[in-house]
Design a protein around this motif. Structure first.
Motif, PDB file in Angstrom:
ATOM      1  N   GLU A   1       6.374   3.116  -4.680  1.00 55.42           N
ATOM      2  CA  GLU A   1       6.644   4.170  -3.698  1.00 55.42           C
ATOM      3  C   GLU A   1       8.118   4.542  -3.634  1.00 55.42           C
ATOM      4  O   GLU A   1       8.463   5.722  -3.627  1.00 55.42           O
ATOM      5  N   ALA A   2       8.981   3.536  -3.564  1.00 51.76           N
ATOM      6  CA  ALA A   2      10.405   3.767  -3.297  1.00 51.76           C
ATOM      7  C   ALA A   2      11.202   4.100  -4.558  1.00 51.76           C
ATOM      8  O   ALA A   2      12.256   4.716  -4.471  1.00 51.76           O
ATOM      9  N   GLU A   3      10.708   3.683  -5.728  1.00 48.94           N
ATOM     10  CA  GLU A   3      11.391   3.897  -7.000  1.00 48.94           C
ATOM     11  C   GLU A   3      12.890   3.569  -6.943  1.00 48.94           C
ATOM     12  O   GLU A   3      13.738   4.417  -7.223  1.00 48.94           O
ATOM     13  N   PRO A   4      13.229   2.336  -6.575  1.00 54.59           N
ATOM     14  CA  PRO A   4      14.641   1.960  -6.501  1.00 54.59           C
ATOM     15  C   PRO A   4      15.264   1.818  -7.890  1.00 54.59           C
ATOM     16  O   PRO A   4      14.556   1.614  -8.866  1.00 54.59           O
ATOM     17  N   ASN A   5      16.592   1.924  -7.955  1.00 53.56           N
ATOM     18  CA  ASN A   5      17.309   1.648  -9.204  1.00 53.56           C
ATOM     19  C   ASN A   5      17.417   0.143  -9.415  1.00 53.56           C
ATOM     20  O   ASN A   5      17.453  -0.329 -10.542  1.00 53.56           O
ATOM     21  N   VAL A   6      17.541  -0.588  -8.298  1.00 51.37           N
ATOM     22  CA  VAL A   6      17.775  -2.031  -8.360  1.00 51.37           C
ATOM     23  C   VAL A   6      16.865  -2.739  -7.356  1.00 51.37           C
ATOM     24  O   VAL A   6      16.695  -2.262  -6.230  1.00 51.37           O
ATOM     25  N   VAL A   7      16.311  -3.886  -7.776  1.00 46.19           N
ATOM     26  CA  VAL A   7      15.520  -4.723  -6.879  1.00 46.19           C
ATOM     27  C   VAL A   7      16.224  -6.064  -6.740  1.00 46.19           C
ATOM     28  O   VAL A   7      16.530  -6.714  -7.735  1.00 46.19           O
ATOM     29  N   MET A   8      16.503  -6.470  -5.498  1.00 46.87           N
ATOM     30  CA  MET A   8      17.036  -7.800  -5.207  1.00 46.87           C
ATOM     31  C   MET A   8      15.814  -8.653  -4.872  1.00 46.87           C
ATOM     32  O   MET A   8      15.202  -8.467  -3.825  1.00 46.87           O
ATOM     33  N   MET A   9      15.426  -9.571  -5.775  1.00 53.18           N
ATOM     34  CA  MET A   9      14.139 -10.274  -5.681  1.00 53.18           C
ATOM     35  C   MET A   9      14.333 -11.768  -5.462  1.00 53.18           C
ATOM     36  O   MET A   9      14.902 -12.462  -6.298  1.00 53.18           O
ATOM     37  N   ASP A  10      13.810 -12.253  -4.332  1.00 54.24           N
ATOM     38  CA  ASP A  10      13.799 -13.693  -4.080  1.00 54.24           C
ATOM     39  C   ASP A  10      12.810 -14.327  -5.056  1.00 54.24           C
ATOM     40  O   ASP A  10      11.826 -13.708  -5.428  1.00 54.24           O
ATOM     41  N   ILE A  11      13.078 -15.566  -5.475  1.00 52.24           N
ATOM     42  CA  ILE A  11      12.149 -16.227  -6.401  1.00 52.24           C
ATOM     43  C   ILE A  11      10.976 -16.846  -5.647  1.00 52.24           C
ATOM     44  O   ILE A  11       9.825 -16.590  -5.961  1.00 52.24           O
ATOM     45  N   ALA A  12      11.269 -17.683  -4.664  1.00 52.09           N
ATOM     46  CA  ALA A  12      10.223 -18.446  -3.985  1.00 52.09           C
ATOM     47  C   ALA A  12       9.717 -17.681  -2.767  1.00 52.09           C
ATOM     48  O   ALA A  12      10.424 -17.537  -1.778  1.00 52.09           O
ATOM     49  N   MET A  13       8.476 -17.142  -2.887  1.00 54.40           N
ATOM     50  CA  MET A  13       7.868 -16.404  -1.785  1.00 54.40           C
ATOM     51  C   MET A  13       6.377 -16.709  -1.744  1.00 54.40           C
ATOM     52  O   MET A  13       5.801 -17.094  -2.762  1.00 54.40           O
ATOM     53  N   PRO A  14       5.764 -16.519  -0.573  1.00 59.88           N
ATOM     54  CA  PRO A  14       4.313 -16.736  -0.482  1.00 59.88           C
ATOM     55  C   PRO A  14       3.528 -15.608  -1.155  1.00 59.88           C
ATOM     56  O   PRO A  14       4.096 -14.562  -1.460  1.00 59.88           O
ATOM     57  N   ILE A  15       2.260 -15.814  -1.344  1.00 59.63           N
ATOM     58  CA  ILE A  15       1.286 -14.868  -1.896  1.00 59.63           C
ATOM     59  C   ILE A  15       1.527 -14.608  -3.381  1.00 59.63           C
ATOM     60  O   ILE A  15       0.683 -14.904  -4.194  1.00 59.63           O
ATOM     61  N   ARG A  16       2.684 -14.060  -3.712  1.00 62.30           N
ATOM     62  CA  ARG A  16       3.030 -13.823  -5.115  1.00 62.30           C
ATOM     63  C   ARG A  16       4.528 -14.036  -5.222  1.00 62.30           C
ATOM     64  O   ARG A  16       5.291 -13.395  -4.500  1.00 62.30           O
ATOM     65  N   ASP A  17       4.971 -14.924  -6.108  1.00 61.44           N
ATOM     66  CA  ASP A  17       6.398 -15.229  -6.162  1.00 61.44           C
ATOM     67  C   ASP A  17       7.183 -14.140  -6.892  1.00 61.44           C
ATOM     68  O   ASP A  17       6.614 -13.197  -7.463  1.00 61.44           O
ATOM     69  N   GLY A  18       8.491 -14.287  -6.875  1.00 64.37           N
ATOM     70  CA  GLY A  18       9.370 -13.282  -7.455  1.00 64.37           C
ATOM     71  C   GLY A  18       9.235 -13.161  -8.962  1.00 64.37           C
ATOM     72  O   GLY A  18       9.464 -12.086  -9.528  1.00 64.37           O
ATOM     73  N   ILE A  19       8.869 -14.243  -9.626  1.00 67.55           N
ATOM     74  CA  ILE A  19       8.713 -14.203 -11.080  1.00 67.55           C
ATOM     75  C   ILE A  19       7.512 -13.336 -11.445  1.00 67.55           C
ATOM     76  O   ILE A  19       7.602 -12.445 -12.303  1.00 67.55           O
ATOM     77  N   GLU A  20       6.384 -13.565 -10.776  1.00 67.62           N
ATOM     78  CA  GLU A  20       5.181 -12.756 -11.036  1.00 67.62           C
ATOM     79  C   GLU A  20       5.423 -11.290 -10.676  1.00 67.62           C
ATOM     80  O   GLU A  20       5.004 -10.388 -11.413  1.00 67.62           O
ATOM     81  N   ALA A  21       6.094 -11.054  -9.556  1.00 67.84           N
ATOM     82  CA  ALA A  21       6.367  -9.678  -9.130  1.00 67.84           C
ATOM     83  C   ALA A  21       7.296  -8.981 -10.115  1.00 67.84           C
ATOM     84  O   ALA A  21       7.094  -7.814 -10.455  1.00 67.84           O
ATOM     85  N   THR A  22       8.306  -9.712 -10.606  1.00 61.69           N
ATOM     86  CA  THR A  22       9.227  -9.134 -11.594  1.00 61.69           C
ATOM     87  C   THR A  22       8.476  -8.753 -12.865  1.00 61.69           C
ATOM     88  O   THR A  22       8.661  -7.653 -13.406  1.00 61.69           O
ATOM     89  N   ALA A  23       7.614  -9.645 -13.336  1.00 58.69           N
ATOM     90  CA  ALA A  23       6.834  -9.366 -14.551  1.00 58.69           C
ATOM     91  C   ALA A  23       5.976  -8.118 -14.356  1.00 58.69           C
ATOM     92  O   ALA A  23       5.895  -7.261 -15.247  1.00 58.69           O
TER      93      ALA A  23
END
Length: 120
Positions: free
Chosen positions: A44-66
């Protein structure tokens, strides 16, 4: 040049901290609390940059980054990590992360990480 930045962290405190650091120099286009929200908000937001935490509930930052990188190979994702998460950082780089910053965040490091990620 200001970038459109999305902040992803399950901690209100960390999102607030990043928002304060980034507010003067960049545009915050959205915030998410977990990896599932992050992928949806990215579309939705189409950002240029994402600041992504690694350890999160439901789906972690590694899976979300992939997932984000699969859809948008040019996306710039910066992982936000605790120092002891070194093994996870290796996984994050494999998933396509463009850089990382370690907690506690220092304003110059955060801004430099964004500049570096966008330059690539």
């Amino acid at each position: 040049m200001p970038e459109n930045v999305m902040i992803v962290d399950d901690s209100d405190f960390m999102r607030n901290l990043l928002r304060e650091i980034l507010d003067e120099e960049h545009h915050i286009v959205g915030e998410a609390e977990n990896g599932v929200e992050a992928v949806e908000l990215y579309r939705e937001a189409e950002p240029n940059v994402v600041m992504m935490d690694i350890a999160m509930p439901i789906r972690d930052g590694i899976e979300a980054t992939a997932a984000i990188k699969d859809e948008s190979p040019g996306a710039s994702v910066i992982m936000c990590t605790s120092v002891e998460q070194e093994e996870m950082m290796k996984e994050a780089i494999k998933a396509g992360a463009d850089g990382y910053i370690t907690k506690p965040f220092q304003k110059p490091n955060v801004l430099e990480a964004i500049d570096d990620a966008v330059a690539h």
